[in-house]
Design an enzyme around this catalytic site. Structure first.
Site, PDB file in Angstrom:
ATOM      1  N   ARG A 108       0.876  -1.180   0.000  1.00  0.00           N
ATOM      2  CA  ARG A 108       0.000   0.000   0.000  1.00  0.00           C
ATOM      3  C   ARG A 108       0.907   1.222   0.000  1.00  0.00           C
ATOM      4  O   ARG A 108       1.624   1.479   0.986  1.00  0.00           O
ATOM      5  CB  ARG A 108      -0.911   0.002   1.224  1.00  0.00           C
ATOM      6  CG  ARG A 108      -1.514   1.380   1.506  1.00  0.00           C
ATOM      7  CD  ARG A 108      -2.617   1.357   2.513  1.00  0.00           C
ATOM      8  NE  ARG A 108      -3.801   0.722   1.963  1.00  0.00           N
ATOM      9  CZ  ARG A 108      -5.020   0.789   2.497  1.00  0.00           C
ATOM     10  NH1 ARG A 108      -5.201   1.439   3.619  1.00  0.00           N
ATOM     11  NH2 ARG A 108      -6.026   0.196   1.925  1.00  0.00           N
ATOM     12  N   HIS A 135      -7.253   0.944  -6.406  1.00  0.00           N
ATOM     13  CA  HIS A 135      -7.453   0.038  -5.269  1.00  0.00           C
ATOM     14  C   HIS A 135      -8.166  -1.223  -5.766  1.00  0.00           C
ATOM     15  O   HIS A 135      -9.316  -1.465  -5.424  1.00  0.00           O
ATOM     16  CB  HIS A 135      -8.283   0.762  -4.190  1.00  0.00           C
ATOM     17  CG  HIS A 135      -8.246   0.126  -2.831  1.00  0.00           C
ATOM     18  ND1 HIS A 135      -7.475  -0.991  -2.533  1.00  0.00           N
ATOM     19  CD2 HIS A 135      -8.904   0.441  -1.674  1.00  0.00           C
ATOM     20  CE1 HIS A 135      -7.663  -1.307  -1.245  1.00  0.00           C
ATOM     21  NE2 HIS A 135      -8.524  -0.466  -0.716  1.00  0.00           N
ATOM     22  N   GLN A 138     -10.040  -3.820  -3.449  1.00  0.00           N
ATOM     23  CA  GLN A 138     -11.318  -3.325  -2.936  1.00  0.00           C
ATOM     24  C   GLN A 138     -12.433  -3.585  -3.941  1.00  0.00           C
ATOM     25  O   GLN A 138     -13.501  -4.104  -3.586  1.00  0.00           O
ATOM     26  CB  GLN A 138     -11.221  -1.818  -2.652  1.00  0.00           C
ATOM     27  CG  GLN A 138     -12.531  -1.208  -2.188  1.00  0.00           C
ATOM     28  CD  GLN A 138     -12.913  -1.685  -0.806  1.00  0.00           C
ATOM     29  OE1 GLN A 138     -12.118  -1.590   0.130  1.00  0.00           O
ATOM     30  NE2 GLN A 138     -14.117  -2.215  -0.636  1.00  0.00           N
ATOM     31  N   ASP A 227     -17.371   7.162  -0.905  1.00  0.00           N
ATOM     32  CA  ASP A 227     -16.040   7.069  -0.290  1.00  0.00           C
ATOM     33  C   ASP A 227     -15.757   8.439   0.328  1.00  0.00           C
ATOM     34  O   ASP A 227     -16.448   9.422   0.017  1.00  0.00           O
ATOM     35  CB  ASP A 227     -14.992   6.711  -1.367  1.00  0.00           C
ATOM     36  CG  ASP A 227     -13.578   6.522  -0.794  1.00  0.00           C
ATOM     37  OD1 ASP A 227     -13.427   6.392   0.435  1.00  0.00           O
ATOM     38  OD2 ASP A 227     -12.620   6.513  -1.598  1.00  0.00           O
ATOM     39  N   CYS A 267     -16.396   1.710   0.692  1.00  0.00           N
ATOM     40  CA  CYS A 267     -15.197   0.893   0.941  1.00  0.00           C
ATOM     41  C   CYS A 267     -14.749   0.951   2.396  1.00  0.00           C
ATOM     42  O   CYS A 267     -14.027   0.080   2.849  1.00  0.00           O
ATOM     43  CB  CYS A 267     -14.076   1.334   0.013  1.00  0.00           C
ATOM     44  SG  CYS A 267     -13.719   3.105   0.102  1.00  0.00           S
ATOM     45  N   ARG A 295     -13.301  -8.516   1.533  1.00  0.00           N
ATOM     46  CA  ARG A 295     -11.907  -8.178   1.218  1.00  0.00           C
ATOM     47  C   ARG A 295     -11.039  -9.419   1.378  1.00  0.00           C
ATOM     48  O   ARG A 295     -10.235  -9.750   0.510  1.00  0.00           O
ATOM     49  CB  ARG A 295     -11.405  -7.064   2.162  1.00  0.00           C
ATOM     50  CG  ARG A 295     -11.996  -5.695   1.900  1.00  0.00           C
ATOM     51  CD  ARG A 295     -11.578  -5.137   0.544  1.00  0.00           C
ATOM     52  NE  ARG A 295     -10.128  -5.074   0.410  1.00  0.00           N
ATOM     53  CZ  ARG A 295      -9.349  -4.116   0.917  1.00  0.00           C
ATOM     54  NH1 ARG A 295      -9.881  -3.090   1.540  1.00  0.00           N
ATOM     55  NH2 ARG A 295      -8.030  -4.154   0.755  1.00  0.00           N
TER      56      ARG A 295
HETATM   57  N1   CP Z   1     -11.129  -0.153   2.487  1.00  0.00           N
HETATM   58  C1   CP Z   1      -9.851  -0.173   2.924  1.00  0.00           C
HETATM   59  O1   CP Z   1      -8.903  -0.367   2.145  1.00  0.00           O
HETATM   60  O2   CP Z   1      -9.708  -0.002   4.269  1.00  0.00           O
HETATM   61  P1   CP Z   1      -8.337   0.225   5.074  1.00  0.00           P
HETATM   62  O3   CP Z   1      -7.794   1.547   4.631  1.00  0.00           O
HETATM   63  O4   CP Z   1      -8.719   0.173   6.520  1.00  0.00           O
HETATM   64  O5   CP Z   1      -7.384  -0.888   4.689  1.00  0.00           O
HETATM   65  N1  NVA Z   2     -10.035   6.848  -1.263  1.00  0.00           N
HETATM   66  C1  NVA Z   2      -9.664   6.354   0.049  1.00  0.00           C
HETATM   67  C2  NVA Z   2      -9.898   4.864   0.127  1.00  0.00           C
HETATM   68  C3  NVA Z   2      -9.595   4.259   1.459  1.00  0.00           C
HETATM   69  C4  NVA Z   2      -9.772   2.768   1.470  1.00  0.00           C
HETATM   70  C5  NVA Z   2      -8.211   6.696   0.336  1.00  0.00           C
HETATM   71  O1  NVA Z   2      -7.384   6.545  -0.571  1.00  0.00           O
HETATM   72  O2  NVA Z   2      -7.922   7.120   1.438  1.00  0.00           O
END
Ligand code: CP
Ligand code: NVA
Length: 309
Positions: A108, A135, A138, A227, A267, A295
């Protein structure tokens, strides 16, 4: 390096429709097995995964670590302060060192290019756990959740309300592979990446719309999705964004316009009272928790595919 029999999972449209549906089928199968209490299916036995997190996480960390363990493997969490990829050490060095200890890497990161570099230099599969650009894990979990609740993705109408961000890019790349009607309704200054919109449109698979009127957009939606308005890395813009996104909150009135068939998806993490009301998150047609649960199951199937298992 060559990854014979091994595959990175970086973007949904790196795969064809057959492969995506096969991964989702596998997810359903392994989910049923795990839900039945079965603990003898251990395809990751003797395998290890390195998980690199440059950003915070609950779902991604816990679902990857738990899923990999439940299928026999061992996952190693590397937080933002641990390896400081790109700062303490170059991405290309991290990639090659971790490849010598681990069978798979999950990352990530902020810049998408860092993920591409990591995948390029790693000799083991790299799985995208979110970047500023997309992502995919997701949206695979979301697709699985739609199959469970609606029966299919094909032919549905998905309306995303809010910021044209990483989540939207993965929806667009799914729409380049599987036919459905995808609408991103967002303020004018917050549209998704035009090149990604073009990829989705030129694939000629789905109906794609980028619009600016939530009340018009949600009519007849099978899914209304939201989101956060300020993603990780943009939290200092939160106040300005709250102003810019006035009228884009998913509330009870908007869900009523969508219609009784519409499920609410998010998400998570959600900011209740900002992009969505508490009532919408808690309503019977909200499927945000099955979505979060999936997930793990979607990712287990992705990792099985990446490792050629
Ligand atoms: N939806 C998601 O990716 O959650 P986190 O940021 O908690 O991993
Ligand atoms: N768009 C959000 C998604 C989190 C899972 C971010 O990037 O923070």
């Amino acid at each position: 390096e060559e990854k014979t029999g091994l595959k990175d999972f970086l973007h949904i449209n790196d795969f064809d429709k057959g492969t995506i549906l096969k991964i989702l089928d596998r997810a359903k199968e392994v989910k049923a097995l795990l839900k039945s209490g079965e603990r003898t299916y251990l395809p990751f036995k003797g395998k290890t995964m390195a998980m690199i997190f440059a950003k915070p996480s609950m779902r991604t960390r816990v679902s990857f670590e738990t899923g990999f363990y439940l299928l026999g493997g061992h996952a190693i969490f590397l937080g933002p302060k641990d390896i400081e990829m790109g700062k303490r050490e170059e991405t290309r060095d991290v990639a090659r060192v971790l490849s010598r200890y681990n069978d798979i890497i999950m990352a990530r990161l902020f810049a998408h290019q860092d993920l591409l570099d990591l995948a390029n230099y790693a000799s083991v599969p790299v799985v995208n756990g979110l970047t500023d650009y997309n992502h995919p894990c997701q949206i695979m979990a979301d697709a699985l959740t739609m199959i469970e609740h609606i029966g299919q993705i094909e032919g549905t109408k998905v309306v995303y309300v809010g910021d044209g961000n990483n989540i939207v890019h993965s929806w667009l790349l799914l729409a380049a592979v599987i036919p459905f009607h995808f609408v991103c309704v967002c303020p004018k200054g917050y549209v998704p990446d035009p090149k990604t919109v073009e990829i989705a449109q030129q694939a000629g698979v789905s109906k794609i719309e980028i619009t600016h009127d939530p009340k018009e957009a949600v009519k007849g939606a099978d899914v209304v999705y939201s989101d956060v308005w300020a993603s990780m890395g943009q939290k200092d813009e939160a106040a300005d964004r709250r102003k810019a996104f006035q009228g884009f909150q998913v509330d009870e009135e908007l869900m009523k316009i969508a219609g009784p068939q519409a499920y609410f998806m998010h998400c998570l993490p959600a900011e209740r009272g900002v992009e969505v009301t508490n009532g919408v998150v808690e309503a019977p047609n909200s499927i945000v928790f099955p979505q979060a649960e999936n997930r793990m199951h979607a990712q287990n199937a992705i990792m099985l595919h990446s490792l050629g298992l």
